[in-house]
Every structure is written in structure tokens, then in C-alpha cells.
Scaffold this motif. Structure first.
Motif, mmCIF file in Angstrom:
data_model
loop_
_atom_site.group_PDB
_atom_site.id
_atom_site.type_symbol
_atom_site.label_atom_id
_atom_site.label_comp_id
_atom_site.label_asym_id
_atom_site.label_seq_id
_atom_site.Cartn_x
_atom_site.Cartn_y
_atom_site.Cartn_z
ATOM 1 N N UNK A 1 50.429 -15.837 -34.718
ATOM 2 C CA UNK A 1 49.622 -15.566 -33.603
ATOM 3 C C UNK A 1 48.196 -16.414 -33.886
ATOM 4 N N UNK A 2 48.048 -15.675 -35.661
ATOM 5 C CA UNK A 2 46.539 -15.717 -36.469
ATOM 6 C C UNK A 2 46.650 -17.128 -37.072
ATOM 7 N N UNK A 3 47.834 -17.265 -37.759
ATOM 8 C CA UNK A 3 47.406 -18.434 -38.297
ATOM 9 C C UNK A 3 47.344 -19.856 -37.604
ATOM 10 N N UNK A 4 47.388 -19.739 -36.335
ATOM 11 C CA UNK A 4 47.465 -21.036 -35.437
ATOM 12 C C UNK A 4 46.310 -21.058 -33.792
ATOM 13 N N UNK A 5 45.919 -19.194 -34.079
ATOM 14 C CA UNK A 5 45.055 -19.768 -33.203
ATOM 15 C C UNK A 5 43.729 -20.337 -33.067
ATOM 16 N N UNK A 6 43.236 -20.630 -32.184
ATOM 17 C CA UNK A 6 41.758 -21.354 -31.874
ATOM 18 C C UNK A 6 40.585 -19.730 -31.102
ATOM 19 N N UNK A 7 41.213 -18.555 -31.245
ATOM 20 C CA UNK A 7 40.378 -17.550 -31.065
ATOM 21 C C UNK A 7 39.352 -16.586 -32.397
ATOM 22 N N UNK A 8 39.971 -17.081 -33.808
ATOM 23 C CA UNK A 8 39.407 -16.659 -35.137
ATOM 24 C C UNK A 8 39.455 -18.104 -35.778
ATOM 25 N N UNK A 9 37.705 -18.304 -36.340
ATOM 26 C CA UNK A 9 37.714 -19.637 -37.871
ATOM 27 C C UNK A 9 38.592 -18.786 -39.023
ATOM 28 N N UNK A 10 39.281 -18.050 -39.426
ATOM 29 C CA UNK A 10 39.306 -17.991 -39.907
ATOM 30 C C UNK A 10 40.662 -16.864 -40.238
ATOM 31 N N UNK A 11 41.857 -16.934 -41.211
ATOM 32 C CA UNK A 11 42.886 -15.747 -41.275
ATOM 33 C C UNK A 11 42.386 -14.930 -42.259
ATOM 34 N N UNK A 12 43.666 -13.346 -42.397
ATOM 35 C CA UNK A 12 42.754 -12.870 -43.782
ATOM 36 C C UNK A 12 44.232 -12.188 -43.227
ATOM 37 N N UNK A 13 45.209 -11.799 -43.838
ATOM 38 C CA UNK A 13 46.591 -11.209 -43.895
ATOM 39 C C UNK A 13 46.583 -9.459 -43.798
ATOM 40 N N UNK A 14 46.673 -8.987 -42.702
ATOM 41 C CA UNK A 14 46.524 -7.675 -42.073
ATOM 42 C C UNK A 14 48.002 -6.834 -43.012
ATOM 43 N N UNK A 15 48.992 -7.345 -42.882
ATOM 44 C CA UNK A 15 50.320 -6.216 -43.482
ATOM 45 C C UNK A 15 50.364 -5.949 -44.495
ATOM 46 N N UNK A 16 49.922 -6.499 -45.756
ATOM 47 C CA UNK A 16 49.949 -6.767 -46.949
ATOM 48 C C UNK A 16 48.982 -5.884 -47.232
ATOM 49 N N UNK A 17 47.422 -5.678 -46.235
ATOM 50 C CA UNK A 17 46.608 -5.070 -46.727
ATOM 51 C C UNK A 17 46.481 -3.897 -46.356
ATOM 52 N N UNK A 18 46.768 -3.325 -45.323
ATOM 53 C CA UNK A 18 47.174 -2.102 -45.450
ATOM 54 C C UNK A 18 48.354 -1.239 -45.922
ATOM 55 N N UNK A 19 48.910 -2.073 -46.614
ATOM 56 C CA UNK A 19 49.721 -0.833 -47.275
ATOM 57 C C UNK A 19 49.151 -0.745 -48.471
ATOM 58 N N UNK A 20 48.389 -2.318 -48.800
ATOM 59 C CA UNK A 20 47.738 -1.753 -50.738
ATOM 60 C C UNK A 20 46.436 -0.782 -49.747
ATOM 61 N N UNK A 21 45.411 -1.106 -49.466
ATOM 62 C CA UNK A 21 44.630 0.075 -48.690
ATOM 63 C C UNK A 21 44.875 1.981 -48.768
ATOM 64 N N UNK A 22 46.467 1.374 -48.382
ATOM 65 C CA UNK A 22 47.258 3.600 -48.408
ATOM 66 C C UNK A 22 47.429 3.716 -50.174
ATOM 67 N N UNK A 23 47.469 3.135 -50.289
ATOM 68 C CA UNK A 23 47.929 2.320 -52.094
ATOM 69 C C UNK A 23 46.568 2.759 -52.574
ATOM 70 N N UNK A 24 45.802 2.220 -53.080
ATOM 71 C CA UNK A 24 44.431 2.764 -53.287
ATOM 72 C C UNK A 24 43.996 4.491 -52.947
ATOM 73 N N UNK A 25 44.506 4.363 -51.354
ATOM 74 C CA UNK A 25 43.067 6.280 -51.591
ATOM 75 C C UNK A 25 44.064 6.466 -52.032
ATOM 76 N N UNK A 26 45.603 6.320 -51.754
ATOM 77 C CA UNK A 26 46.478 7.267 -53.039
ATOM 78 C C UNK A 26 45.826 7.832 -54.148
ATOM 79 N N UNK A 27 46.128 6.620 -54.698
ATOM 80 C CA UNK A 27 45.841 6.204 -56.504
ATOM 81 C C UNK A 27 43.902 6.758 -56.754
ATOM 82 N N UNK A 28 42.842 6.882 -55.657
ATOM 83 C CA UNK A 28 42.313 7.639 -56.232
ATOM 84 C C UNK A 28 42.306 8.525 -56.506
ATOM 85 N N UNK A 29 43.068 9.823 -55.285
ATOM 86 C CA UNK A 29 43.298 10.370 -54.669
ATOM 87 C C UNK A 29 43.806 11.498 -55.676
#
Length: 407
Positions: free
Chosen positions: A29-57
Motif C-alpha cells: 500500500x505504501x508504494x501506491x498510496x496517495x496518503x503519504x508523499x514518500x515511502x520508507x522501507x520499514x521491514x528491512x529497517x526494523x531488522x537493522x534497528x534490532x541488529x544495531x541496538x544489539x551490536x551497540x550493547x
């Protein structure tokens, strides 16, 4: 998608199929929606956030490792101490049924910190489908039939907060303490409901607690599991707290509440009071590298061009012996897809990143600028500095170019 599903299935009590199916649909939906002016990839992002936080720890080369001791080692010692600032976490663990003796054991906290960080990182954006559904529903409201007894959005938000107020996730609206049997005060409930209306983070925390509630009914959870999910819901709800200070995302009622009795301090997770919530928010903010910016521009009266850009190619995190934290956002070189679109985009990125550091080092939000408080210093670092670099040139807080003289 399958990799994300496999990561979720490590937690046996999560409905991974339902979460992934919702994520797939919202990505489409995010790719085609008129309700947002741009798209950000959330699936890849959440996995990267988890890895970053665990690495910092726990990574030996983490910028927060000191003298052969990982950040996780320091966090465990801090939380296991009866004199910890994280009083609300210990109370929540007791309510979950964790034995008092376990709260003095570093190994209990080691396991809890790692599991909470992993869970919060993977699920912190899971409520985006709900937020998008609200936007679509608003657009369809004039033509959609409604029953006279159907609850409105405000009713839904109030009911959600009435339930949330007895959980750890309500602590930011209760002076960072765990609410008692009566929950939070009426005015604070109204603020929480107003936040819930637009916030994907608080909605995600609510969703995780509903999963917890379902799992408890069938007796599938231990006291440790219950505490971890309570803590993860709190970390999830606070991961984008910088939006509280944005006029775009909050109204006058919320901003007035922020500056009453210093409530703004309670929604800013600090390392000493809640290391997991702090690290999830920190990792979410620095995970800008490789994130897509999906833009649609009108070329002429009859056509529009869609283009994906990845303006930030890398983020360097360094901490010097004096306690100063330096973050360098390296923008892609040249002018292609892996670079900013033009000079104005570079300036916008520079201003956005520098504002976070400006707030952090002033230690108080400016009522005019509503600067974003995601780098508040404390015992983890004493000062935060940001560089935005493109083709060997640093860009200052006003977006202007400053030649790099030393690195």
C-alpha cells in the motif's frame, strides 16, 4: 519477508503470520498510496534497528565498550543494583511474578535486556498498518455507511488508554513511575489518548500488550516472558518520542502538557533510567543508511516521475576519551540514485540532523524550534556532535557547506 518471519518465530508466543501478513500489505500500500508523499522501507529497517541496538550493547568493537567491558556488562550491573534509577522496571518485574532474588542477579538482567532489545527492535514499527488504515478510513468516511452505535476514533483511543494505563507503557504519562491500581490522572489520560490517535509507536506498544494478554489466557508465558513484553512495549512506545516536539505531529494541548511540571523529561528515555528504550530510539534514529526515499514529482501536465533515492550511505559512530559522541552521516557521492537529489536536499538533511544535537547539548527543548531530543547526554556520553558529509564537505546546522579541515 521470510527472514523477518523467521526472526519473529524465535519468540514462540508471537503471531508471526498475522504480523508479517499485515506488514506485506502495508508495504504494498505504501508504494501506491496517495496518503503519504514518500515511502520508507520499514521491514528491512526494523531488522537493522534490532541488529544495531544489539551490536551497540554487546559487540567488542562497540563505541560504548570501555576497558574490555561491553555496554551490556555495564547495563547489567546498573540494573541489578538496588540503587538503580530504573525503579519502574523492577516494580514491573515484581508485578509480573519475577522472584525478588532474581532481581539481584546479573544473569536475569542480561537475558532480559537482550530479549527486550531484540523484541522491541523487530516490532517497533508494526503498527504502521493501523495508522495507514486510519488515514484511509478518514478519506472514505463521507461515503462509508456507519451504524449509529459505532464508536468513533476518539472513543477507540480513550478505550485503549483506559486499558493501557495499568501497564508499564503508561509510565511516561505518570512521571516515569509505574501507575498504581487507579491508573493515571484524567488529564494525563486525555493526553495519552491524543497521542494514541496519531502515534504508531504507542499503538504498537498497545498491540504487543494485546498479544501478551492473549498468551496469558492460555498460560503460555513465564514471569520472565511477561516482564520482557511489558518492557518491550514501553521501549516501542518511546522510540519516536522526538515527534512530541514537532508542530507537525502534535497539537497545542500536547505541547502545553510537555512544559507543565517538566513532563517532557518523562517521555525522553535516558540511558540511566531505561537503557533499552534509549538504545532502541537511538538505533532508530541513526539507521538512516540505505533507507529509501521514494519521491513522486510532476514532470509536466500529463505525467509524473517516481524515483527512489538512498541519500545516506553510511553512519559512523565514535566516542572519544573525553566522553564526546560523534555521529557522521555520510551522504552518497555524486548526483545519482545513491546520493541526495540536489543541494537543497543536502541542506535539509544537515539541518534535520544538527537540530537533534542542538537540543541534546542544551538539555532543554526550545519552545520555538521544538528541537528533537534524541541525543540527550548523560552517563553514556557527555556531549553529542553531528557531521553531515557529502563529497568531502561538511554541512553545518544552517545547511551551508564547510570544507573538512581535519578528521
Amino acid at each position: 519477508m521470510q527472514f523477518y518471519r523467521n526472526a519473529l518465530e524465535v519468540f514462540g508466543f508471537l503471531p508471526s503470520d498475522a504480523i508479517v501478513n499485515a506488514a506485506v500489505q502495508i508495504e504494498w500500500l505504501w508504494y501506491i498510496t496517495p496518503f503519504k508523499p514518500f515511502y520508507r522501507d520499514h521491514l528491512a529497517h526494523v531488522m537493522k534497528v534490532a541488529v544495531i541496538a544489539l551490536d551497540l550493547l554487546d559487540h567488542p568493537n562497540s563505541p560504548f565498550s570501555e576497558g574490555g567491558q561491553s555496554l551490556l556488562d555495564r547495563v547489567v550491573i546498573m540494573l541489578a543494583s538496588p540503587r538503580t534509577d530504573a525503579r519502574h522496571l523492577r516494580i514491573s518485574a515484581r508485578r509480573a511474578g519475577v522472584p525478588e532474588a532474581d532481581l539481584e542477579e546479573p544473569e536475569f538482567w542480561r537475558a532480559a535486556v537482550l530479549e527486550t532489545t531484540r523484541l522491541a527492535g523487530l516490532l517497533h514499527d508494526m503498527a504502521y498498518p493501523d495508522v495507514m488504515a486510519v488515514k484511509v478510513e478518514r478519506a472514505a468516511r463521507p461515503v462509508r455507511p456507519r451504524a449509529p452505535f459505532e464508536p468513533g476514533l476518539e472513543d477507540t483511543c480513550r478505550n485503549a488508554v483506559t486499558w493501557l494505563q495499568h501497564h508499564l507503557v503508561a509510565a511516561p504519562f505518570y512521571r516515569s513511575d509505574l501507575p498504581g491500581p487507579d491508573g493515571i490522572e484524567t488529564r494525563d489520560r486525555d493526553i495519552a489518548a491524543a497521542v494514541f490517535k496519531e502515534s504508531h509507536s504507542l499503538r504498537a506498544g498497545y498491540s504487543l500488550l494485546r498479544i501478551l494478554d492473549d498468551a496469558r489466557r492460555v498460560g503460555a508465558l513465564t514471569p520472565f516472558d511477561i516482564f520482557v513484553m511489558e518492557w518491550a512495549a514501553l521501549a516501542i512506545s518511546l522510540h519516536d518520542y522526538d515527534k512530541f516536539f514537532s508542530e507537525k505531529h502534535t497539537d497545542g494541548l500536547i505541547r502545553a502538557w510537555l512544559y507543565t511540571d517538566d513532563n517532557w523529561r518523562n517521555i525522553c528515555p535516558t540511558f540511566d533510567k531505561d537503557p533499552v528504550s534509549f538504545l532502541i530510539a537511538f538505533a532508530d534514529q541513526i539507521q538512516d543508511f540505505g533507507r529509501m526515499s521514494y519521491e513522486i514529482s510532476d514532470d509536466d501536465d500529463d505525467a509524473a516521475t517516481a524515483q527512489a533515492r538512498y541519500p545516506v550511505s553510511a553512519v559512523e559512530v565514535e566516542k572519544d576519551s573525553g566522553g564526546t559522541l560523534s555521529l557522521t552521516f555520510e551522504l552518497g557521492s555524486g548526483t545519482g540514485t545513491f546520493a541526495p537529489k540536489d543541494g537543497s536536499m543536502i541542506a535539509d538533511i544537515a539541518r534535520d540532523k544538527h537540530r537533534g544535537a542542538a537540543f541534546a547539548n542544551s538539555k532543554r527543548p526550545g519552545s520555538a524550534d521544538m528541537l528533537r531530543p534524541w541525543l540527550v547526554p548523560g552517563s553514556l556520553y557527555t556531549e553529542a556532535r553531528i557531521r553531515v558529509r557529502h563529497d568531502g564537505i561538511d554541512y553545518g546546522i544552517d545547511g551551508s557547506a564547510v570544507p573538512v579541515t581535519a578528521r
